[in-house]
Design a protein around this motif. Structure first.
Motif, PDB file in Angstrom:
ATOM      1  N   GLU A   1       0.582  -1.228  -0.140  1.00 40.93           N
ATOM      2  CA  GLU A   1       0.502   0.110   0.272  1.00 40.93           C
ATOM      3  C   GLU A   1       0.971   0.992  -0.158  1.00 40.93           C
ATOM      4  O   GLU A   1       0.846   2.394  -0.594  1.00 40.93           O
ATOM      5  N   SER A   2       1.449   0.838   0.588  1.00 42.01           N
ATOM      6  CA  SER A   2       2.685   2.884   0.408  1.00 42.01           C
ATOM      7  C   SER A   2       3.492   2.521  -0.640  1.00 42.01           C
ATOM      8  O   SER A   2       4.484   4.220  -0.112  1.00 42.01           O
ATOM      9  N   GLY A   3       3.570   1.522  -1.572  1.00 39.71           N
ATOM     10  CA  GLY A   3       4.785   1.758  -2.262  1.00 39.71           C
ATOM     11  C   GLY A   3       6.131   2.158  -2.841  1.00 39.71           C
ATOM     12  O   GLY A   3       7.763   2.300  -2.777  1.00 39.71           O
ATOM     13  N   PHE A   4       6.167   0.905  -1.306  1.00 45.54           N
ATOM     14  CA  PHE A   4       7.330   0.555  -0.579  1.00 45.54           C
ATOM     15  C   PHE A   4       8.312  -1.201  -1.574  1.00 45.54           C
ATOM     16  O   PHE A   4       9.010  -1.565  -1.052  1.00 45.54           O
ATOM     17  N   ALA A   5       7.310  -1.570  -1.802  1.00 48.51           N
ATOM     18  CA  ALA A   5       7.358  -3.003  -2.854  1.00 48.51           C
ATOM     19  C   ALA A   5       8.942  -3.223  -2.914  1.00 48.51           C
ATOM     20  O   ALA A   5       9.941  -4.092  -3.222  1.00 48.51           O
ATOM     21  N   ASN A   6       8.803  -1.770  -4.169  1.00 45.58           N
ATOM     22  CA  ASN A   6      10.076  -2.101  -5.201  1.00 45.58           C
ATOM     23  C   ASN A   6      11.278  -2.264  -4.662  1.00 45.58           C
ATOM     24  O   ASN A   6      13.398  -2.474  -4.959  1.00 45.58           O
ATOM     25  N   TYR A   7      12.079  -1.495  -3.057  1.00 47.01           N
ATOM     26  CA  TYR A   7      12.539  -1.139  -2.123  1.00 47.01           C
ATOM     27  C   TYR A   7      13.195  -2.143  -1.557  1.00 47.01           C
ATOM     28  O   TYR A   7      13.769  -3.318  -1.755  1.00 47.01           O
ATOM     29  N   TYR A   8      11.962  -3.165  -1.200  1.00 47.84           N
ATOM     30  CA  TYR A   8      11.160  -4.529  -0.176  1.00 47.84           C
ATOM     31  C   TYR A   8      12.032  -5.512  -1.624  1.00 47.84           C
ATOM     32  O   TYR A   8      13.174  -6.670  -0.400  1.00 47.84           O
ATOM     33  N   VAL A   9      11.358  -5.332  -2.841  1.00 43.52           N
ATOM     34  CA  VAL A   9      12.422  -6.627  -3.210  1.00 43.52           C
ATOM     35  C   VAL A   9      13.593  -6.913  -3.414  1.00 43.52           C
ATOM     36  O   VAL A   9      13.944  -7.473  -3.443  1.00 43.52           O
ATOM     37  N   ASP A  10      14.479  -6.074  -3.070  1.00 40.73           N
ATOM     38  CA  ASP A  10      15.742  -5.690  -3.612  1.00 40.73           C
ATOM     39  C   ASP A  10      16.415  -5.918  -2.222  1.00 40.73           C
ATOM     40  O   ASP A  10      17.667  -6.353  -1.952  1.00 40.73           O
TER      41      ASP A  10
END
Length: 140
Positions: free
Chosen positions: A90-99
């Protein structure tokens, strides 16, 4: 040489995760005017300084910036360590989290990774000090 005290310069105790805030704060860690660049700027520029006293001051400031880097990293870590997958998405943190999952990695809020090209060490003390003042004037 300096002694490292195994504690933060100022305590950080964040108990509520907040991925949106972490995405903004990460820029102060590894963004163009962040603490990583500041510490590397001062610690690199000190070698070309023709005055021992000024070189010593640059060393002191550079190591102080490392303490700031440690506090900002702690803030980012505490803001992200207990995120749920729903909060991440929901926060848009997914791209960072993936890496990086919950690892603290130096980047700007835009996602651009830290690069040594974000600071200069020219060997000219006046030019370097002017850059130092400009960079500190734009920090958060």
């Amino acid at each position: 040489m300096w002694n490292y005290e195994k504690r933060l310069e100022f305590p950080v105790n964040i108990t509520t995760p907040n991925a949106r805030l972490a995405q903004a704060v990460i820029s102060q860690y590894g963004g163009p005017d962040g603490e990583m660049g500041a510490s590397m700027r001062y610690l690199s520029q000190r070698y070309a300084c023709p005055y021992r006293e000024v070189s010593a001051i640059l060393t002191d400031i550079g190591t102080e910036e490392l303490a700031h880097l440690e506090m900002v990293a702690t803030i980012v870590h505490q803001l992200t360590k207990d995120l749920s997958m729903e909060e991440i998405e929901e926060s848009g943190f997914a791209n960072y989290y993936v890496d990086h999952t919950i690892g603290v990695w130096p980047q700007a809020a835009s996602g651009f990774p830290f690069s040594a090209s974000q600071f200069q060490s020219t060997g000219d003390i006046i030019t370097d000090l002017m850059e130092d003042m400009a960079a500190d004037a734009t920090s958060i």
